[in-house]
Design a protein around this motif. Structure first.
Motif, PDB file in Angstrom:
ATOM      1  N   TYR A   1      -6.784 -18.087  -6.166  1.00 28.43           N
ATOM      2  CA  TYR A   1      -6.087 -16.823  -6.362  1.00 28.43           C
ATOM      3  C   TYR A   1      -6.084 -16.060  -5.048  1.00 28.43           C
ATOM      4  O   TYR A   1      -7.098 -16.002  -4.339  1.00 28.43           O
ATOM      5  N   ARG A   2      -4.918 -15.509  -4.720  1.00 33.64           N
ATOM      6  CA  ARG A   2      -4.754 -14.774  -3.472  1.00 33.64           C
ATOM      7  C   ARG A   2      -4.271 -13.368  -3.793  1.00 33.64           C
ATOM      8  O   ARG A   2      -3.271 -13.195  -4.490  1.00 33.64           O
ATOM      9  N   LEU A   3      -4.997 -12.403  -3.294  1.00 34.26           N
ATOM     10  CA  LEU A   3      -4.664 -11.003  -3.531  1.00 34.26           C
ATOM     11  C   LEU A   3      -4.327 -10.351  -2.191  1.00 34.26           C
ATOM     12  O   LEU A   3      -5.155 -10.321  -1.273  1.00 34.26           O
ATOM     13  N   TYR A   4      -3.094  -9.840  -2.070  1.00 38.73           N
ATOM     14  CA  TYR A   4      -2.640  -9.142  -0.866  1.00 38.73           C
ATOM     15  C   TYR A   4      -2.619  -7.647  -1.142  1.00 38.73           C
ATOM     16  O   TYR A   4      -2.374  -7.215  -2.284  1.00 38.73           O
ATOM     17  N   TYR A   5      -2.839  -6.822  -0.111  1.00 32.83           N
ATOM     18  CA  TYR A   5      -2.953  -5.383  -0.311  1.00 32.83           C
ATOM     19  C   TYR A   5      -2.770  -4.661   1.019  1.00 32.83           C
ATOM     20  O   TYR A   5      -2.926  -5.235   2.096  1.00 32.83           O
ATOM     21  N   VAL A   6      -2.461  -3.385   0.907  1.00 32.91           N
ATOM     22  CA  VAL A   6      -2.363  -2.508   2.074  1.00 32.91           C
ATOM     23  C   VAL A   6      -3.743  -1.954   2.408  1.00 32.91           C
ATOM     24  O   VAL A   6      -4.472  -1.510   1.511  1.00 32.91           O
ATOM     25  N   VAL A   7      -4.093  -1.980   3.671  1.00 34.47           N
ATOM     26  CA  VAL A   7      -5.266  -1.274   4.179  1.00 34.47           C
ATOM     27  C   VAL A   7      -4.735  -0.149   5.056  1.00 34.47           C
ATOM     28  O   VAL A   7      -4.127  -0.390   6.095  1.00 34.47           O
ATOM     29  N   THR A   8      -4.936   1.093   4.637  1.00 33.34           N
ATOM     30  CA  THR A   8      -4.265   2.216   5.301  1.00 33.34           C
ATOM     31  C   THR A   8      -4.897   2.605   6.628  1.00 33.34           C
ATOM     32  O   THR A   8      -4.232   3.186   7.480  1.00 33.34           O
ATOM     33  N   GLN A   9      -6.187   2.319   6.815  1.00 37.23           N
ATOM     34  CA  GLN A   9      -6.878   2.638   8.070  1.00 37.23           C
ATOM     35  C   GLN A   9      -7.661   1.404   8.486  1.00 37.23           C
ATOM     36  O   GLN A   9      -8.424   0.854   7.677  1.00 37.23           O
ATOM     37  N   THR A  10      -7.501   0.970   9.725  1.00 39.20           N
ATOM     38  CA  THR A  10      -8.190  -0.238  10.167  1.00 39.20           C
ATOM     39  C   THR A  10      -9.019   0.031  11.418  1.00 39.20           C
ATOM     40  O   THR A  10      -8.880   1.071  12.075  1.00 39.20           O
ATOM     41  N   THR A  11      -9.842  -0.950  11.780  1.00 36.49           N
ATOM     42  CA  THR A  11     -10.576  -0.895  13.050  1.00 36.49           C
ATOM     43  C   THR A  11      -9.869  -1.700  14.134  1.00 36.49           C
ATOM     44  O   THR A  11     -10.407  -1.877  15.232  1.00 36.49           O
ATOM     45  N   VAL A  12      -8.662  -2.182  13.822  1.00 33.11           N
ATOM     46  CA  VAL A  12      -7.898  -2.960  14.795  1.00 33.11           C
ATOM     47  C   VAL A  12      -7.500  -2.100  15.987  1.00 33.11           C
ATOM     48  O   VAL A  12      -7.430  -2.570  17.122  1.00 33.11           O
ATOM     49  N   SER A  13      -7.231  -0.824  15.732  1.00 26.00           N
ATOM     50  CA  SER A  13      -6.893   0.115  16.804  1.00 26.00           C
ATOM     51  C   SER A  13      -7.788   1.341  16.682  1.00 26.00           C
ATOM     52  O   SER A  13      -8.429   1.546  15.649  1.00 26.00           O
ATOM     53  N   PRO A  14      -7.820   2.176  17.696  1.00 23.30           N
ATOM     54  CA  PRO A  14      -8.625   3.401  17.611  1.00 23.30           C
ATOM     55  C   PRO A  14      -7.901   4.527  16.874  1.00 23.30           C
ATOM     56  O   PRO A  14      -8.465   5.618  16.719  1.00 23.30           O
ATOM     57  N   ASP A  15      -6.676   4.292  16.439  1.00 20.06           N
ATOM     58  CA  ASP A  15      -5.845   5.345  15.857  1.00 20.06           C
ATOM     59  C   ASP A  15      -6.042   5.451  14.343  1.00 20.06           C
ATOM     60  O   ASP A  15      -6.511   4.525  13.680  1.00 20.06           O
ATOM     61  N   ARG A  16      -5.605   6.588  13.825  1.00 25.72           N
ATOM     62  CA  ARG A  16      -5.525   6.765  12.382  1.00 25.72           C
ATOM     63  C   ARG A  16      -4.192   6.200  11.889  1.00 25.72           C
ATOM     64  O   ARG A  16      -3.245   6.008  12.651  1.00 25.72           O
ATOM     65  N   ASP A  17      -4.133   5.910  10.593  1.00 22.71           N
ATOM     66  CA  ASP A  17      -2.886   5.495   9.928  1.00 22.71           C
ATOM     67  C   ASP A  17      -2.289   4.233  10.544  1.00 22.71           C
ATOM     68  O   ASP A  17      -1.071   4.060  10.554  1.00 22.71           O
ATOM     69  N   ASP A  18      -3.139   3.342  11.041  1.00 27.47           N
ATOM     70  CA  ASP A  18      -2.664   2.077  11.610  1.00 27.47           C
ATOM     71  C   ASP A  18      -2.643   1.009  10.500  1.00 27.47           C
ATOM     72  O   ASP A  18      -3.335   0.004  10.557  1.00 27.47           O
ATOM     73  N   ASN A  19      -1.851   1.251   9.490  1.00 22.35           N
ATOM     74  CA  ASN A  19      -1.842   0.454   8.266  1.00 22.35           C
ATOM     75  C   ASN A  19      -1.489  -0.998   8.524  1.00 22.35           C
ATOM     76  O   ASN A  19      -0.751  -1.331   9.452  1.00 22.35           O
ATOM     77  N   ALA A  20      -2.024  -1.880   7.657  1.00 23.75           N
ATOM     78  CA  ALA A  20      -1.846  -3.319   7.814  1.00 23.75           C
ATOM     79  C   ALA A  20      -1.939  -3.966   6.438  1.00 23.75           C
ATOM     80  O   ALA A  20      -2.297  -3.319   5.447  1.00 23.75           O
ATOM     81  N   ILE A  21      -1.626  -5.268   6.384  1.00 23.45           N
ATOM     82  CA  ILE A  21      -1.709  -6.032   5.144  1.00 23.45           C
ATOM     83  C   ILE A  21      -2.930  -6.937   5.200  1.00 23.45           C
ATOM     84  O   ILE A  21      -3.115  -7.715   6.147  1.00 23.45           O
ATOM     85  N   GLY A  22      -3.778  -6.850   4.179  1.00 23.52           N
ATOM     86  CA  GLY A  22      -4.928  -7.721   4.059  1.00 23.52           C
ATOM     87  C   GLY A  22      -4.757  -8.725   2.936  1.00 23.52           C
ATOM     88  O   GLY A  22      -3.800  -8.672   2.166  1.00 23.52           O
ATOM     89  N   MET A  23      -5.712  -9.651   2.848  1.00 25.36           N
ATOM     90  CA  MET A  23      -5.658 -10.700   1.837  1.00 25.36           C
ATOM     91  C   MET A  23      -7.072 -11.166   1.498  1.00 25.36           C
ATOM     92  O   MET A  23      -7.931 -11.292   2.379  1.00 25.36           O
ATOM     93  N   ALA A  24      -7.321 -11.384   0.210  1.00 22.96           N
ATOM     94  CA  ALA A  24      -8.604 -11.914  -0.241  1.00 22.96           C
ATOM     95  C   ALA A  24      -8.352 -13.077  -1.187  1.00 22.96           C
ATOM     96  O   ALA A  24      -7.286 -13.178  -1.803  1.00 22.96           O
ATOM     97  N   THR A  25      -9.320 -13.948  -1.320  1.00 21.03           N
ATOM     98  CA  THR A  25      -9.212 -15.084  -2.227  1.00 21.03           C
ATOM     99  C   THR A  25     -10.345 -15.047  -3.235  1.00 21.03           C
ATOM    100  O   THR A  25     -11.398 -14.439  -3.008  1.00 21.03           O
ATOM    101  N   ALA A  26     -10.111 -15.738  -4.372  1.00 24.66           N
ATOM    102  CA  ALA A  26     -11.120 -15.797  -5.422  1.00 24.66           C
ATOM    103  C   ALA A  26     -10.915 -17.063  -6.239  1.00 24.66           C
ATOM    104  O   ALA A  26      -9.804 -17.575  -6.351  1.00 24.66           O
ATOM    105  N   PRO A  27     -11.988 -17.560  -6.861  1.00 22.32           N
ATOM    106  CA  PRO A  27     -11.858 -18.746  -7.711  1.00 22.32           C
ATOM    107  C   PRO A  27     -11.344 -18.436  -9.110  1.00 22.32           C
ATOM    108  O   PRO A  27     -10.942 -19.347  -9.838  1.00 22.32           O
ATOM    109  N   THR A  28     -11.386 -17.166  -9.500  1.00 19.90           N
ATOM    110  CA  THR A  28     -10.877 -16.741 -10.802  1.00 19.90           C
ATOM    111  C   THR A  28     -10.113 -15.442 -10.615  1.00 19.90           C
ATOM    112  O   THR A  28     -10.305 -14.732  -9.614  1.00 19.90           O
TER     113      THR A  28
END
Length: 752
Positions: free
Chosen positions: A127-154
């Motif tokens: 199972y793959r779950l995609y989602y918006v992450v509104t604040q990241t550590t990728v940049s030093p800025d605020r509102d640097d939104n990105a798409i994340g993804m997680a997996t699960a067996p159920t």
């Protein structure tokens, strides 16, 4: 014409013009114990925005929502809450994808972090779950939104974030300036490749290919819908077309939220997507056919949808909406309360229609067919299925119980009709067939998944056809196989999880069975066939009732004006000061005024108004403007107004919104001591646009519905706003929201 013909209203001239019984021995259709009423998560979640739904391999349905508190007064958000149901009507909260201590490592956990708009998928056994992450550590800025993804067996987890963005923050020319990388949707194309769609108003909608793991993009992104109009993309494949459902307008304006869903289609995931009129979703005068919009009942702001299909093949749309009498979760002006709703979705002339065109329901509705006789997830048993003694039951963590045939065996259930749909989850190297057959006479239709040749085969009478499964097809993972027989057509497909993105499809003519008799459907397996989530059900034959077209009535010449004189007719009331317009050449020519009616008072703008006859009428105008295309002309507009006062009105305008031109239908009103404005979007405008507002009474309210046309013949129905029936209203024209434009009105017509 298709949907346009089905839903079109009567065109005007260039100027103002004077189910069957179940056969004996058949199993009844499977249904929950009773009807449902929206919102479907009542008692579980007061708000559940941006829902995404999947049928897990364990036979349960799971829904995922944006991170908010679930209940009024709770205060603390759930990080992507998860609920589940056996029947899509009775739901239970089973947990959250993340906790405060398991959030993605690259998410900036400072105040303001949000995880939004989940999209659930099942690919190659995970199972793959995609989602918006509104604040990241990728940049030093605020509102640097990105798409994340997680997996699960159920479907319920545990979820493990992939460790990095799938789509990273997209800078746009300066510190702190990021395009909105929101609202992911992932689909599988027929060749087995994965693709992600994402984006929002600031930047538009884009699609990019993904690697097989779904964790990284592997090529350049392609824009598929213009910026400043769409977000909340959801793709499904039907009859050779990819349909792009996308939400438009403001999601979260409390009691005046006009969020809605429009659709375009393309032969390719990368576009071009066009609406029912053939207008591109990339055009400045932007295309988009409304498919879900508020209708005057309790629900407004109907948007951000997903689709599901029940076991009879009926499609359903799930989405969030706002109860206009209870628009906030807690305090006025706070979190918008957006519960999850569900309604029937049909296809008319190649285009989707919700509840026959009526839109969101607020009454008792027939539920989806997903449980009961003729369906089993194996864990519930299949003793009533013929041939059940030949199967062994095993179990695992994901699917729970499943069935394996140690030797050739079948599992059949009476459908009572040759018009039937059979489904099963299948995996392994053995050949497994789905079938619908007559008990006598030899009539049969079958779909076979043949791993040894990596093909899907369809056999109907003396005809046979097949299609290759995509390279890398994972036979060890569960796949959903469908066989459907309707009339004289047989259809089969294979997908990962019934989410509208099959990797193989087949269609064949199927000879109609002769005479009467019993019919059954189910699975026929060879040694080693492994199956779960089996269903064999008759397809209901319920006629679809479409909403009737608008009837104009007769022209009220005393309240209409074709601007044939040399000055503004004195029967008009000029509200807010003298109107800076002239009458020339049979038109009212009105430079756009700098003021805007939206906001406290009249905003320093003027209106042309006149009385209307009672509660039932239609007002119409034809206008041309000089806004052009592509350039920014914020927010010049002209159109119709229904005016109860400077802070209580609805407005239907052809408006320039940055680089786009749209037809906006908005309302301003006071609620809970706050002044609120919001809009909904109707059909695509033209250089010349026709606009209508239709009024009718319902109880103590006046229901006002918008229509637009870009040719005067094909009309598109939009949203419905309400005003108190006791409040007297006048109707008229406006030209405002930015000096420097010019609007020319050809006529103003009132019908009653």
């Amino acid at each position: 014409m298709g949907l346009r013909a089905a839903l079109a209203v009567t065109a005007t001239l260039a100027l103002c013009a004077v189910g069957a019984a179940t056969p004996a021995g058949a199993a009844p259709a499977s249904r929950p114990s009773g009807p449902y009423v929206n919102p479907v998560l009542h008692g579980v979640a007061d708000t559940f925005a941006d829902p995404s739904v999947i049928r897990g391999k364990d036979g349960w349905w799971y829904a995922y929502g944006t991170s908010d508190p679930l209940r009024e007064g709770e205060g603390t958000p759930h990080w992507l809450p998860i609920v589940r149901s056996k029947d899509l009507v009775r739901w239970t909260h089973v947990g959250d994808a993340f906790t405060a201590t398991t959030l993605p490592s690259w998410a900036d956990t400072a105040p303001g972090l949000g995880l939004w708009a989940p999209d659930i998928r099942y690919v190659d056994g995970e199972y793959r779950l995609y989602y918006v992450v509104t604040q990241t550590t990728v940049s030093p800025d605020r509102d640097d939104n990105a798409i994340g993804m997680a997996t699960a067996p159920t479907p319920a987890g545990p979820w493990t974030d992939s460790g990095a963005p799938v789509v990273a923050p997209r800078g746009n020319g300066g510190p702190g300036n990021y395009l909105w990388t929101f609202d992911p949707d992932v689909v599988t194309d027929a060749d087995g490749s994965q693709h992600i769609v994402y984006g929002s108003y600031y930047g538009g909608l884009w699609t990019a290919p993904l690697d097989p793991s779904g964790r990284r993009t592997t090529g350049p992104a392609t824009q598929i819908a213009i910026d400043n109009k769409f977000e909340g993309a959801y793709l499904v494949h039907r009859s050779g077309w990819w349909y792009l459902f996308a939400s438009t307008a403001n999601c979260c304006a409390g009691p005046t939220t006009g969020y809605s869903v429009q659709v375009g289609r393309s032969r390719s995931i990368t576009g071009p997507f066009v609406d029912a009129q053939g207008i591109s979703l990339m055009a400045s005068r932007t295309g988009g056919t409304p498919v879900l919009r508020q209708n005057g009942n309790r629900w407004i702001g109907t948007g951000h949808n997903a689709l599901l299909t029940d076991l009879t093949g009926q499609d359903w749309i799930v989405y969030h909406a706002i109860d206009r009498g209870d628009p906030w979760l807690d305090e006025p002006g706070g979190i918008n309360q957006r519960p999850m709703l569900m309604d029937r979705l049909d296809w008319v002339g190649g285009w989707p229609v919700v509840d026959g065109g009526a839109g969101p329901s607020d009454s008792r509705e027939r539920p989806p067919v997903v449980v009961g006789n003729g369906s089993t997830d194996v864990s519930t048993g299949f003793s009533r299925w013929r041939g059940s003694a030949g199967w062994q039951v095993r179990s695992e963590r994901d699917s729970g119980a499943y069935a394996v045939a140690p030797a050739p065996a079948s599992l059949l259930f009476p459908t009572g009709s040759a018009r039937a749909r059979v489904e099963a989850d299948v995996r392994g190297t053995a050949t497994t067939a789905l079938t619908v057959r007559a008990e006598r006479g030899g009539w049969a239709v079958s779909a076979r998944l043949v791993p040894s040749t990596s093909r899907l085969e369809l056999v109907a009478g003396g005809r046979r056809t097949s299609v290759a499964l995509p390279a890398g097809f994972a036979v060890e993972a569960w796949h959903s196989v469908v066989l459907q027989v309707k009339g004289t057509t047989a259809y089969a497909d294979v997908s990962s999880a019934r989410l509208g993105d099959p990797v193989a499809t087949l269609t064949l003519p199927a000879a109609a069975p002769t005479g009467s008799g019993w019919y059954s459907g189910g699975v026929v397996g060879t040694a080693g066939s492994t199956v779960d989530n089996i269903s064999a059900l008759p397809i209901p034959s319920r006629p679809l009732e479409l909403e009737p077209p608008l009837r104009l009535g007769r022209l009220d010449a005393s309240r209409s004006d074709e601007f044939t004189g040399s000055a503004i007719d004195p029967s008009w009331t000029q509200e807010g000061g003298p109107v800076p317009a002239t009458v020339s050449g049979g038109s009212l020519v009105w430079p756009t005024e700098a003021g805007d009616l939206v906001g406290p008072g009249d905003g320093g703008t003027s209106l042309l108004l006149r009385d209307v006859p009672g509660a039932r009428w239609v007002v119409e105008t034809k206008l041309t403007n000089d806004f052009g295309v592509d350039t920014v002309r914020n927010f010049q507009q002209g159109g119709l107004v229904v005016y109860a006062g400077p802070d209580e009105f609805v407005r239907l305008s052809n408006v320039a919104i940055f680089n786009t031109r749209q037809v906006e239908f908005g309302q301003e009103r006071s609620f809970a001591g706050l002044l609120s404005w919001g809009g909904s979007i109707v059909g695509p405008p033209g250089a010349t646009t026709w606009l209508r507002i239709a009024s009718r009474a319902s109880g103590s309210e006046r229901l006002l519905t918008a229509y637009s046309s870009n040719d005067g013949a094909t009309w598109v129905r939009g949203a419905t706003w309400t005003l108190p029936l006791a409040d007297p209203v006048r109707v008229g024209l406006l030209s405002q929201s930015g000096a420097g434009g010019l609007v020319s009105f050809d006529w103003f017509c009132v019908y009653r």
